[in-house]
Scaffold this motif. Structure first.
Motif, PDB file in Angstrom:
ATOM      1  N   ILE A  18       0.977  -1.119  -0.045  1.00 16.67           N
ATOM      2  CA  ILE A  18      -0.113   0.026   0.030  1.00 16.67           C
ATOM      3  C   ILE A  18       0.965   1.198   0.146  1.00 16.67           C
ATOM      4  O   ILE A  18       1.824   1.390   0.988  1.00 16.67           O
ATOM      5  CB  ILE A  18      -0.925  -0.136   1.468  1.00 16.67           C
ATOM      6  N   LYS A  19       0.595   1.897  -0.925  1.00 19.18           N
ATOM      7  CA  LYS A  19       1.896   3.193  -1.455  1.00 19.18           C
ATOM      8  C   LYS A  19       1.839   4.402  -0.363  1.00 19.18           C
ATOM      9  O   LYS A  19       0.555   4.733  -0.375  1.00 19.18           O
ATOM     10  CB  LYS A  19       1.829   3.601  -2.803  1.00 19.18           C
ATOM     11  N   TYR A  20       3.075   4.703  -0.167  1.00 18.65           N
ATOM     12  CA  TYR A  20       3.080   6.330   0.477  1.00 18.65           C
ATOM     13  C   TYR A  20       3.056   7.226  -0.951  1.00 18.65           C
ATOM     14  O   TYR A  20       3.921   7.064  -1.753  1.00 18.65           O
ATOM     15  CB  TYR A  20       4.222   6.132   1.172  1.00 18.65           C
ATOM     16  N   TRP A  21       1.965   7.994  -0.936  1.00 17.55           N
ATOM     17  CA  TRP A  21       2.035   8.750  -2.327  1.00 17.55           C
ATOM     18  C   TRP A  21       1.500  10.031  -2.093  1.00 17.55           C
ATOM     19  O   TRP A  21       0.298  10.478  -2.093  1.00 17.55           O
ATOM     20  CB  TRP A  21       1.535   8.087  -3.539  1.00 17.55           C
ATOM     21  N   GLY A  22       2.383  11.045  -1.481  1.00 19.78           N
ATOM     22  CA  GLY A  22       1.817  12.353  -0.940  1.00 19.78           C
ATOM     23  C   GLY A  22       2.286  12.804   0.397  1.00 19.78           C
ATOM     24  O   GLY A  22       2.353  11.935   1.260  1.00 19.78           O
ATOM     25  N   LYS A  23       2.849  14.013   0.480  1.00 19.52           N
ATOM     26  CA  LYS A  23       3.293  14.509   1.829  1.00 19.52           C
ATOM     27  C   LYS A  23       2.243  15.450   2.308  1.00 19.52           C
ATOM     28  O   LYS A  23       1.806  16.349   1.533  1.00 19.52           O
ATOM     29  CB  LYS A  23       4.536  15.259   1.789  1.00 19.52           C
ATOM     30  N   ALA A  24       1.784  15.402   3.678  1.00 18.81           N
ATOM     31  CA  ALA A  24       0.990  16.644   4.372  1.00 18.81           C
ATOM     32  C   ALA A  24       1.848  17.470   5.010  1.00 18.81           C
ATOM     33  O   ALA A  24       1.724  18.971   4.998  1.00 18.81           O
ATOM     34  CB  ALA A  24       0.384  16.038   5.565  1.00 18.81           C
ATOM     35  N   ARG A 198       3.704  17.209  -6.888  1.00 27.06           N
ATOM     36  CA  ARG A 198       3.037  17.727  -8.379  1.00 27.06           C
ATOM     37  C   ARG A 198       1.560  16.987  -8.023  1.00 27.06           C
ATOM     38  O   ARG A 198       0.524  17.734  -8.381  1.00 27.06           O
ATOM     39  CB  ARG A 198       3.782  17.206  -9.507  1.00 27.06           C
ATOM     40  N   THR A 199       1.592  15.687  -7.897  1.00 27.01           N
ATOM     41  CA  THR A 199       0.208  14.992  -7.690  1.00 27.01           C
ATOM     42  C   THR A 199      -0.678  15.771  -6.608  1.00 27.01           C
ATOM     43  O   THR A 199      -1.896  15.878  -6.900  1.00 27.01           O
ATOM     44  CB  THR A 199       0.564  13.579  -7.661  1.00 27.01           C
ATOM     45  N   SER A 203      -3.509  16.710  -9.122  1.00 31.71           N
ATOM     46  CA  SER A 203      -4.116  15.962  -9.604  1.00 31.71           C
ATOM     47  C   SER A 203      -5.779  15.842  -9.318  1.00 31.71           C
ATOM     48  O   SER A 203      -5.972  15.856  -8.095  1.00 31.71           O
ATOM     49  CB  SER A 203      -3.389  14.359  -9.305  1.00 31.71           C
ATOM     50  N   VAL A 204      -6.495  15.689 -10.284  1.00 29.33           N
ATOM     51  CA  VAL A 204      -8.044  15.413 -10.092  1.00 29.33           C
ATOM     52  C   VAL A 204      -8.285  14.363  -9.533  1.00 29.33           C
ATOM     53  O   VAL A 204      -9.412  14.112  -8.917  1.00 29.33           O
ATOM     54  CB  VAL A 204      -8.635  15.774 -11.578  1.00 29.33           C
ATOM     55  N   PHE A 205      -7.184  13.329  -9.625  1.00 29.80           N
ATOM     56  CA  PHE A 205      -7.862  12.158  -9.128  1.00 29.80           C
ATOM     57  C   PHE A 205      -7.228  11.936  -7.767  1.00 29.80           C
ATOM     58  O   PHE A 205      -7.493  10.824  -6.846  1.00 29.80           O
ATOM     59  CB  PHE A 205      -7.053  11.043  -9.968  1.00 29.80           C
ATOM     60  N   TYR A 206      -6.323  12.909  -7.272  1.00 30.50           N
ATOM     61  CA  TYR A 206      -5.909  12.617  -5.723  1.00 30.50           C
ATOM     62  C   TYR A 206      -6.993  12.658  -4.651  1.00 30.50           C
ATOM     63  O   TYR A 206      -6.607  11.660  -3.846  1.00 30.50           O
ATOM     64  CB  TYR A 206      -4.782  13.829  -5.615  1.00 30.50           C
ATOM     65  N   PRO A 207      -7.910  13.182  -4.766  1.00 31.44           N
ATOM     66  CA  PRO A 207      -9.055  13.137  -3.582  1.00 31.44           C
ATOM     67  C   PRO A 207      -9.524  11.744  -3.669  1.00 31.44           C
ATOM     68  O   PRO A 207      -9.686  11.041  -2.364  1.00 31.44           O
ATOM     69  CB  PRO A 207     -10.308  13.956  -4.229  1.00 31.44           C
ATOM     70  N   ALA A 208      -9.721  11.089  -4.859  1.00 26.71           N
ATOM     71  CA  ALA A 208     -10.032   9.596  -4.844  1.00 26.71           C
ATOM     72  C   ALA A 208      -9.061   8.635  -4.186  1.00 26.71           C
ATOM     73  O   ALA A 208      -9.583   7.772  -3.488  1.00 26.71           O
ATOM     74  CB  ALA A 208     -10.331   9.335  -6.170  1.00 26.71           C
ATOM     75  N   TRP A 209      -7.953   9.004  -4.132  1.00 27.30           N
ATOM     76  CA  TRP A 209      -6.750   8.269  -3.709  1.00 27.30           C
ATOM     77  C   TRP A 209      -6.993   8.210  -2.023  1.00 27.30           C
ATOM     78  O   TRP A 209      -6.957   7.188  -1.450  1.00 27.30           O
ATOM     79  CB  TRP A 209      -5.507   8.693  -4.008  1.00 27.30           C
ATOM     80  N   ASN A 247      -1.247  10.205 -11.188  1.00 28.22           N
ATOM     81  CA  ASN A 247      -0.137  10.796 -11.749  1.00 28.22           C
ATOM     82  C   ASN A 247      -0.472  11.268 -13.244  1.00 28.22           C
ATOM     83  O   ASN A 247      -0.351  12.273 -13.693  1.00 28.22           O
ATOM     84  CB  ASN A 247       1.127   9.851 -11.946  1.00 28.22           C
ATOM     85  N   LEU A 248      -1.666  10.485 -13.803  1.00 25.65           N
ATOM     86  CA  LEU A 248      -1.991  10.949 -15.153  1.00 25.65           C
ATOM     87  C   LEU A 248      -2.905  12.026 -14.901  1.00 25.65           C
ATOM     88  O   LEU A 248      -3.459  12.758 -15.878  1.00 25.65           O
ATOM     89  CB  LEU A 248      -2.780   9.673 -15.609  1.00 25.65           C
ATOM     90  N   GLY A 249      -3.496  12.215 -13.862  1.00 22.98           N
ATOM     91  CA  GLY A 249      -4.567  13.248 -13.478  1.00 22.98           C
ATOM     92  C   GLY A 249      -3.894  14.552 -13.082  1.00 22.98           C
ATOM     93  O   GLY A 249      -4.329  15.546 -12.831  1.00 22.98           O
ATOM     94  N   ALA A 250      -2.520  14.680 -13.053  1.00 21.02           N
ATOM     95  CA  ALA A 250      -1.840  15.846 -12.594  1.00 21.02           C
ATOM     96  C   ALA A 250      -1.532  16.717 -13.666  1.00 21.02           C
ATOM     97  O   ALA A 250      -1.854  16.416 -14.696  1.00 21.02           O
ATOM     98  CB  ALA A 250      -0.558  15.351 -12.040  1.00 21.02           C
ATOM     99  N   ASN A 251      -1.015  17.781 -13.378  1.00 23.82           N
ATOM    100  CA  ASN A 251      -0.951  19.090 -14.100  1.00 23.82           C
ATOM    101  C   ASN A 251       0.335  19.718 -14.020  1.00 23.82           C
ATOM    102  O   ASN A 251       0.624  20.333 -13.132  1.00 23.82           O
ATOM    103  CB  ASN A 251      -1.911  19.952 -14.389  1.00 23.82           C
ATOM    104  N   PRO A 252       1.383  19.261 -14.855  1.00 27.13           N
ATOM    105  CA  PRO A 252       1.592  18.428 -16.376  1.00 27.13           C
ATOM    106  C   PRO A 252       1.364  17.139 -15.762  1.00 27.13           C
ATOM    107  O   PRO A 252       1.947  16.488 -14.843  1.00 27.13           O
ATOM    108  CB  PRO A 252       2.712  18.827 -16.969  1.00 27.13           C
ATOM    109  N   PRO A 253       0.656  16.360 -16.658  1.00 27.81           N
ATOM    110  CA  PRO A 253       0.714  14.801 -16.456  1.00 27.81           C
ATOM    111  C   PRO A 253       1.773  14.104 -16.544  1.00 27.81           C
ATOM    112  O   PRO A 253       2.834  14.652 -17.340  1.00 27.81           O
ATOM    113  CB  PRO A 253      -0.469  14.496 -17.440  1.00 27.81           C
ATOM    114  N   PHE A 254       1.884  13.023 -15.824  1.00 23.70           N
ATOM    115  CA  PHE A 254       3.197  12.152 -16.222  1.00 23.70           C
ATOM    116  C   PHE A 254       2.866  10.658 -15.865  1.00 23.70           C
ATOM    117  O   PHE A 254       1.841  10.683 -15.082  1.00 23.70           O
ATOM    118  CB  PHE A 254       4.314  12.694 -15.367  1.00 23.70           C
ATOM    119  N   THR A 255       3.801   9.928 -16.335  1.00 22.79           N
ATOM    120  CA  THR A 255       3.778   8.637 -15.776  1.00 22.79           C
ATOM    121  C   THR A 255       5.191   8.078 -15.557  1.00 22.79           C
ATOM    122  O   THR A 255       6.369   8.481 -15.998  1.00 22.79           O
ATOM    123  CB  THR A 255       2.963   7.789 -17.151  1.00 22.79           C
TER     124      THR A 255
END
Ligand code: ADP
Ligand code: DP6
Ligand code: CO
Length: 332
Positions: A18-24, A198-199, A203-209, A247-255
């Motif tokens: 289960i990934k760590y992805w994002g800092k508070a 950046r995410t 990222s518009v998908f980050y809230p869903a994460w 990451n695909l929902g970020a601006n600029p998007p990346f993978t």
């Protein structure tokens, strides 16, 4: 002249299920969510630190190459923290050997910064507890907080420097392993830190994460308790795909994916169709890690040797926590 030298300290890498992805909190490296990982025996870092009143600056060499910029800056965070506790202001020389490709999505920052936390505190004889070592390693790289411990580990996000700490979850004394498919061991273009920040910011998908992470964590804890490869694998694979989706929902998007990554994922799906109980996960890089029993992974390695060189297929079993090496290991 005064000098303080450490033993050689080894830390093994860990791969998150289960990934760590994002800092508070970027400065303290407090994460947005808990993460769960498996420490592995095949990839590790050995580090040795010397503090000396004659040194005029801090230096870091990895595999004989002197580092500057971001790598040195991260190392200095840990050096400064231990110097403050020990009330020592000498500069340090860090000598590190990576038995893992550096910055390729194979978790070199986890083993690298955990080994440095261990070596720097060992040199100054701080006698830190495992929890204190985990917090110290976290300040260098978040995932390093988990490499203090062996087996399955959960990093509790906490809400402050003291409460954000990794803890052992299960000793992994059952049949589970990973098969690494090394597709590209060159340094990635977008570092983990930059990618996650950046995410989080765009990222518009980050809230869903964040909305679904507690459920993933609870399911994974249960799957580990049940020693179920199928559950661990399915949940890990879904969680990784979700992370890469943000990451695909970020601006600029990346993978972090390459065409080769997709091909490796197809191999896993094909193997599953043939009856193998195998799943994959991916981190901030194009390489793919397969999850199954060690027995099945041995067979799968044989099967995949049609497509990959032997050096690209590396088996790993659960590994131990931070280790002080006996002197003879690096005697020269
Ligand atoms: P990875 O996927 O390898 O963890 P990251 O982008 O998270 O990639 O981190 C890579 C960075 O970690 C390197 O650029 C360097 O700053 C740091 N690092 C890697 N190995 C070591 C080491 N042995 N000692 C100190 N720092 C290290
Ligand atoms: C995708 O720990 O490398 O591997 O804290 O900025 O150094 P920093 O990032 P890092 O991020 C790891 C991200 C990951 C997922 C994981 O290991 O949990
Ligand atoms: Co990393």
């Amino acid at each position: 002249m005064t000098t303080y030298t450490s033993s050689w300290i080894r830390a093994y890498t860990n791969i998150a299920l289960i990934k760590y992805w994002g800092k508070a909190d970027e400065a303290l490296k407090l994460p947005k969510n808990n993460s769960i990982s498996l420490t592995l025996d095949s990839f590790y870092t050995d580090t040795y630190v010397q503090f000396d009143s004659r040194f005029t600056t801090d230096t870091l060499t990895i595999d004989g190459q002197e580092q500057s910029g971001a790598a040195l800056k991260k190392a200095k965070i840990i050096l400064d923290l231990v110097r403050e506790v020990a009330q020592v202001d000498y500069n340090a020389k860090i000598t590190s050997l990576n038995y893992v490709p550096t910055a390729a999505g194979l978790a070199s920052s986890a083993s690298g910064l955990a080994a440095l936390a261990g070596a720097a505190s060992n040199a100054l004889e701080l006698n830190l507890s495992d929890a204190e070592l985990s917090r110290l390693a976290r300040r260098g790289s978040g995932s390093a907080s988990r490499s203090i411990f062996g087996g399955f580990v959960e990093w509790e996000k906490g809400h402050s420097d003291v409460t954000s700490v990794a803890k052992p979850l299960d000793d992994a004394n059952w049949d589970i392993g990973m098969l690494f498919i090394i597709l590209d061991s060159r340094q990635k273009a977008v570092s983990s830190s930059e990618g996650m920040s950046r995410t989080v910011a765009t990222s518009v998908f980050y809230p869903a994460w964040l909305e679904t992470i507690e459920l993933d964590l609870a399911d994974m804890r249960q799957a580990i308790k049940d020693q179920s490869i199928q559950q661990v694998g399915e949940i890990a694979e879904r969680n990784a795909l979700k992370m890469h989706g943000t990451n695909l929902g970020a601006n600029p998007p990346f993978t972090y994916w390459s065409a080769e990554s997709l091909r490796a994922m197809e191999h896993v799906r094909q193997l599953r169709q043939e009856g193998y109980n195998v799943y994959f996960t991916m981190d901030a890089g194009p390489n793919v890690k397969l999850i199954s029993t060690c027995q099945e992974l041995k067979e799968i390695k044989e099967r995949l040797s049609k497509y990959y060189d032997p050096a690209q297929l590396i088996l790993a079993q659960p590994g131990p926590g931070l280790t002080v090496l006996p002197d003879h290991v690096h005697a020269d």
